[in-house]
Write a protein that holds these residues in place. Structure first.
Motif, PDB file in Angstrom:
ATOM      1  N   SER A   1      33.692  61.466  47.500  1.00 17.11           N
ATOM      2  CA  SER A   1      32.672  60.516  47.054  1.00 17.11           C
ATOM      3  C   SER A   1      31.533  60.419  48.062  1.00 17.11           C
ATOM      4  O   SER A   1      31.770  60.343  49.268  1.00 17.11           O
ATOM      5  N   SER A   2      30.315  60.409  47.539  1.00 19.77           N
ATOM      6  CA  SER A   2      29.140  60.293  48.398  1.00 19.77           C
ATOM      7  C   SER A   2      28.646  58.849  48.410  1.00 19.77           C
ATOM      8  O   SER A   2      29.090  58.011  47.627  1.00 19.77           O
ATOM      9  N   MET A   3      27.721  58.581  49.325  1.00 18.09           N
ATOM     10  CA  MET A   3      27.118  57.254  49.437  1.00 18.09           C
ATOM     11  C   MET A   3      25.634  57.351  49.147  1.00 18.09           C
ATOM     12  O   MET A   3      24.961  58.255  49.633  1.00 18.09           O
ATOM     13  N   GLY A   4      25.132  56.392  48.372  1.00 20.08           N
ATOM     14  CA  GLY A   4      23.710  56.357  48.108  1.00 20.08           C
ATOM     15  C   GLY A   4      22.968  55.372  48.975  1.00 20.08           C
ATOM     16  O   GLY A   4      21.748  55.261  48.922  1.00 20.08           O
ATOM     17  N   LYS A   5      23.718  54.600  49.773  1.00 18.66           N
ATOM     18  CA  LYS A   5      23.090  53.606  50.649  1.00 18.66           C
ATOM     19  C   LYS A   5      24.022  53.344  51.826  1.00 18.66           C
ATOM     20  O   LYS A   5      25.190  53.743  51.820  1.00 18.66           O
ATOM     21  N   ASP A   6      23.505  52.684  52.836  1.00 23.59           N
ATOM     22  CA  ASP A   6      24.329  52.217  53.945  1.00 23.59           C
ATOM     23  C   ASP A   6      24.667  50.745  53.712  1.00 23.59           C
ATOM     24  O   ASP A   6      24.053  50.069  52.895  1.00 23.59           O
ATOM     25  N   GLY A   7      25.651  50.269  54.454  1.00 28.81           N
ATOM     26  CA  GLY A   7      25.928  48.844  54.447  1.00 28.81           C
ATOM     27  C   GLY A   7      26.615  48.304  53.217  1.00 28.81           C
ATOM     28  O   GLY A   7      26.227  47.264  52.685  1.00 28.81           O
ATOM     29  N   TYR A   8      27.633  49.010  52.724  1.00 28.89           N
ATOM     30  CA  TYR A   8      28.440  48.466  51.623  1.00 28.89           C
ATOM     31  C   TYR A   8      29.210  47.233  52.109  1.00 28.89           C
ATOM     32  O   TYR A   8      29.687  47.181  53.231  1.00 28.89           O
ATOM     33  N   SER A   9      29.356  46.270  51.229  1.00 27.45           N
ATOM     34  CA  SER A   9      30.263  45.146  51.449  1.00 27.45           C
ATOM     35  C   SER A   9      31.539  45.393  50.652  1.00 27.45           C
ATOM     36  O   SER A   9      31.595  46.287  49.799  1.00 27.45           O
ATOM     37  N   ILE A  10      32.551  44.606  50.928  1.00 27.03           N
ATOM     38  CA  ILE A  10      33.781  44.698  50.136  1.00 27.03           C
ATOM     39  C   ILE A  10      33.459  44.464  48.656  1.00 27.03           C
ATOM     40  O   ILE A  10      33.997  45.142  47.767  1.00 27.03           O
ATOM     41  N   GLU A  11      32.552  43.542  48.382  1.00 30.12           N
ATOM     42  CA  GLU A  11      32.159  43.251  47.002  1.00 30.12           C
ATOM     43  C   GLU A  11      31.450  44.446  46.366  1.00 30.12           C
ATOM     44  O   GLU A  11      31.615  44.708  45.172  1.00 30.12           O
ATOM     45  N   ASP A  12      30.654  45.169  47.162  1.00 26.31           N
ATOM     46  CA  ASP A  12      29.976  46.367  46.644  1.00 26.31           C
ATOM     47  C   ASP A  12      30.990  47.416  46.201  1.00 26.31           C
ATOM     48  O   ASP A  12      30.813  48.071  45.168  1.00 26.31           O
ATOM     49  N   TYR A  13      32.041  47.604  46.995  1.00 24.86           N
ATOM     50  CA  TYR A  13      33.084  48.565  46.609  1.00 24.86           C
ATOM     51  C   TYR A  13      33.720  48.145  45.284  1.00 24.86           C
ATOM     52  O   TYR A  13      33.980  48.982  44.414  1.00 24.86           O
TER      53      TYR A  13
ATOM     54  N   ALA B   1      32.599  51.175  56.031  1.00 28.13           N
ATOM     55  CA  ALA B   1      33.877  50.510  55.760  1.00 28.13           C
ATOM     56  C   ALA B   1      34.282  49.604  56.913  1.00 28.13           C
ATOM     57  O   ALA B   1      34.793  48.494  56.697  1.00 28.13           O
ATOM     58  N   LEU B   2      34.076  50.051  58.148  1.00 22.62           N
ATOM     59  CA  LEU B   2      34.405  49.212  59.307  1.00 22.62           C
ATOM     60  C   LEU B   2      33.612  47.908  59.280  1.00 22.62           C
ATOM     61  O   LEU B   2      34.148  46.830  59.540  1.00 22.62           O
ATOM     62  N   THR B   3      32.333  48.009  58.960  1.00 20.98           N
ATOM     63  CA  THR B   3      31.482  46.816  58.905  1.00 20.98           C
ATOM     64  C   THR B   3      31.890  45.900  57.764  1.00 20.98           C
ATOM     65  O   THR B   3      31.928  44.664  57.916  1.00 20.98           O
ATOM     66  N   ALA B   4      32.218  46.496  56.611  1.00 18.50           N
ATOM     67  CA  ALA B   4      32.659  45.695  55.466  1.00 18.50           C
ATOM     68  C   ALA B   4      33.953  44.951  55.779  1.00 18.50           C
ATOM     69  O   ALA B   4      34.101  43.772  55.431  1.00 18.50           O
ATOM     70  N   MET B   5      34.894  45.628  56.445  1.00 20.73           N
ATOM     71  CA  MET B   5      36.158  44.970  56.798  1.00 20.73           C
ATOM     72  C   MET B   5      35.929  43.846  57.792  1.00 20.73           C
ATOM     73  O   MET B   5      36.530  42.764  57.689  1.00 20.73           O
ATOM     74  N   LYS B   6      35.058  44.073  58.763  1.00 21.59           N
ATOM     75  CA  LYS B   6      34.747  43.042  59.759  1.00 21.59           C
ATOM     76  C   LYS B   6      34.166  41.795  59.103  1.00 21.59           C
ATOM     77  O   LYS B   6      34.478  40.670  59.504  1.00 21.59           O
ATOM     78  N   ASN B   7      33.326  41.993  58.108  1.00 18.94           N
ATOM     79  CA  ASN B   7      32.604  40.879  57.491  1.00 18.94           C
ATOM     80  C   ASN B   7      33.310  40.253  56.291  1.00 18.94           C
ATOM     81  O   ASN B   7      32.785  39.303  55.706  1.00 18.94           O
ATOM     82  N   ARG B   8      34.490  40.762  55.935  1.00 21.12           N
ATOM     83  CA  ARG B   8      35.115  40.277  54.703  1.00 21.12           C
ATOM     84  C   ARG B   8      35.581  38.826  54.853  1.00 21.12           C
ATOM     85  O   ARG B   8      35.912  38.376  55.958  1.00 21.12           O
TER      86      ARG B   8
END
Length: 261
Positions: A61-73, A185-192
């Motif tokens: 899977s590719s990414m179209g943007k940076d900075g996904y949140s858990i909600e974005d996933y 993913a690391l940032t999303a987990m940190k901010n969840r």
């Protein structure tokens, strides 16, 4: 396993779609892929339609943007299901996939028949864990993804299993994670956020699965909420990766849960 793909607005999602029957979705953990489930899918797909996807920046899977949140996933998964014209699923989320499953259950509960956390937790990161996430972001930026994976993956397994060949398989899968995917993913987990309220308020049937020797998320962190609709099960002889360490018992627990809902 043959991988297909769909293009969403902010990602192209690779996924495996195997079997027929009521659909179930399998979500992998951090720096994993749908291949994490390769010992589980053949058995489950005898009775169910099994969809195992690669999260953005992981696997194929590719990414179209940076900075996904858990909600974005969670939104990505809803987008995939919409494209496949699937209205309701039962979702199983491993580790990071469990955090996403809880976000999906909070936002899209009407599209679930039930859900399961597999070696995961509804608790947010502690302050110490948040510092560890940011240290790993720095590690990826400076030293690359392979250094992160070499240090991370052996800790996912029970000390009794760390010399098994499948540990090398998990390392190989980890190497396929893009640096952007890992950092996001690391940032999303940190901010969840704390999502124990999802477990407390849901009327859906829930399966909480913990590894007997999990060094990453101990059972008490997984079994944070009790209720008549919540099953709590321990997978013996497994750390954080029962899909490798004891896939037979994991499959049995999943099958017994699915048979009840």
């Amino acid at each position: 396993m043959n991988t297909k793909s769909v293009k969403l607005s902010d990602a192209t999602i690779g996924y495996v779609d195997q079997g027929e029957g009521n659909p179930i979705v399998l979500l992998h953990g951090f720096c994993g892929s749908s291949r994490y489930w390769e010992k589980v899918i053949p058995e489950l797909s005898k009775s169910y339609r099994v969809i195992a996807l690669d999260l953005p920046g992981h696997g194929e899977s590719s990414m179209g943007k940076d900075g996904y949140s858990i909600e974005d996933y969670a939104d990505n998964i809803k987008g995939l299901l919409d494209q496949l014209h699937i209205q309701k699923v039962t979702m199983f989320g491993h580790s990071l996939g469990g955090y996403i499953t809880l976000a999906f259950a909070e936002k899209y509960s009407g599209h679930l028949n039930g859900f399961s956390l597999v070696h995961s937790t509804a608790f947010p990161d502690s302050d110490e864990a948040k510092k560890g996430r940011m240290a790993n972001v720095e590690k990826v930026n400076i030293e690359g993804i392979k250094v992160l994976i070499d240090g991370l993956v052996p800790k996912l397994f029970s000390p009794e299993n760390v010399e098994q060949d499948y540990v090398n398989t998990a390392i190989e899968i980890g190497y396929s994670t893009s640096p952007r995917g890992a950092i996001s993913a690391l940032t999303a987990m940190k901010n969840r956020m704390d999502r124990n309220h999802v477990l407390k308020t849901t009327s859906l049937p829930v399966l909480l699965l913990a590894g007997e020797q999990d060094q990453i998320i101990p059972a008490e962190k997984t079994f944070s909420v009790s209720g008549d609709n919540i099953q709590q099960k321990i997978v013996k002889n497994a750390g954080h990766m029962s899909m490798y360490e004891n896939h037979q018992d994991l499959i049995l627990e999943i099958q017994e849960y699915l048979a009840r809902i």
